[in-house]
Design an enzyme around this catalytic site. Sequence first.
Site, PDB file in Angstrom:
ATOM      1  CG  HIS A   1      -0.637   5.921   4.378  1.00 25.08           C
ATOM      2  ND1 HIS A   1      -1.870   6.320   4.773  1.00 25.08           N
ATOM      3  CD2 HIS A   1      -0.324   7.196   4.952  1.00 25.08           C
ATOM      4  CE1 HIS A   1      -2.199   6.685   5.245  1.00 25.08           C
ATOM      5  NE2 HIS A   1      -0.863   7.426   6.029  1.00 25.08           N
TER       6      HIS A   1
ATOM      7  N   GLY B   1      -4.207  -4.338  10.641  1.00 25.65           N
ATOM      8  CA  GLY B   1      -4.096  -3.118  10.921  1.00 25.65           C
ATOM      9  C   GLY B   1      -4.503  -2.195   9.917  1.00 25.65           C
TER      10      GLY B   1
ATOM     11  CG  ASN C   1      -1.696   1.225   0.962  1.00 22.31           C
ATOM     12  OD1 ASN C   1      -2.281   1.187   0.339  1.00 22.31           O
ATOM     13  ND2 ASN C   1      -2.112   1.758   2.597  1.00 22.31           N
TER      14      ASN C   1
ATOM     15  CB  SER D   1       5.177   4.606   4.057  1.00 23.61           C
ATOM     16  OG  SER D   1       5.562   6.055   4.822  1.00 23.61           O
TER      17      SER D   1
ATOM     18  CG  ASP E   1      -2.230   3.710   6.550  1.00 23.14           C
ATOM     19  OD1 ASP E   1      -3.155   2.791   5.263  1.00 23.14           O
ATOM     20  OD2 ASP E   1      -3.621   4.341   6.669  1.00 23.14           O
TER      21      ASP E   1
HETATM   22  C1  GRF Z   1      -2.621   8.738  -2.527  1.00 23.59           C
HETATM   23  O1  GRF Z   1      -1.770  10.025  -2.358  1.00 23.59           O
HETATM   24  C2  GRF Z   1      -2.765   7.235  -1.920  1.00 23.59           C
HETATM   25  O2  GRF Z   1      -1.724   7.360  -1.046  1.00 23.59           O
HETATM   26  C3  GRF Z   1      -4.050   7.864  -1.196  1.00 23.59           C
HETATM   27  O3  GRF Z   1      -4.504   8.477  -2.453  1.00 23.59           O
HETATM   28  C4  GRF Z   1      -3.957   9.097  -2.375  1.00 23.59           C
HETATM   29  C5  GRF Z   1      -3.806   8.263  -4.185  1.00 23.59           C
HETATM   30  O4  GRF Z   1      -4.270   9.223  -5.077  1.00 23.59           O
HETATM   31  N1  GRF Z   1      -4.366   6.784  -0.572  1.00 23.59           N
HETATM   32  P1  GRF Z   1      -4.287   8.542  -7.432  1.00 23.59           P
HETATM   33  O5  GRF Z   1      -5.834   8.315  -7.649  1.00 23.59           O
HETATM   34  O6  GRF Z   1      -3.180   7.711  -6.939  1.00 23.59           O
HETATM   35  O7  GRF Z   1      -4.330   9.793  -7.957  1.00 23.59           O
END
Ligand code: GRF
Length: 197
Positions: free
Chosen positions: A108, A142, A106, A135, A144
Amino acid sequence: MLTVAVLISGAGSNLRALLEAAADPGYPARVIVVGSDREASGLAHAEEFGIPSFVVPWRGAAEREAWGDELNAQLAVWQPDLVVLSGLMRLVPPAVVAAWSPHLVNTHPAYLPEFPGAHAVRDALAAGVPQTGASVIVVDDGVDSGPLLAQERVPIEPGDDETRLHDRIKPVERRLLIDVVRRIATGELDLTAAAAS
Ligand code: GRF
């Protein structure tokens, strides 16, 4: 060649960056399918790159387990080596984690373990800290909380709002994701070992 499924909910800018990286014949991974929990605008990137996609619509928290089973069934059709959650705005149910982790990563928009959850950029601004980050982690059960694979700091600048800060974090997220997927593909990064440490 590492085969990758990418799951999104939104604009899919991180997905697009991975698709562009994977279009280079020298890049050791290929996106083979894109999935979403809604008719996300980012699915257009998959179409543009000729990558198949699927939607498993979110039908509310009461049906979370059934949604996860359907997601697993879709992913099982494609048998990717790696599943990337890139802006999927849902917590995947335990059955999905059990089926794919540690081959489930994932991205983040914060320097975990700081600011986990769905509002990481807003939370960092509200905390008044001088810097946040991006990250890439292995997904566990959990929020993240899984093992870190890569992260980088992003300074918060005077006048930043959520959009402006997120717009500066996203390119860092993309770069980290592309590098992590490359390192997994070359064997430089062993997810089983990373998850065990
Ligand atoms: C990214 O910052 C991701 O980590 C977050 O939402 C954003 C997604 O952006 N949870 P996109 O859809 O790739 O433009």
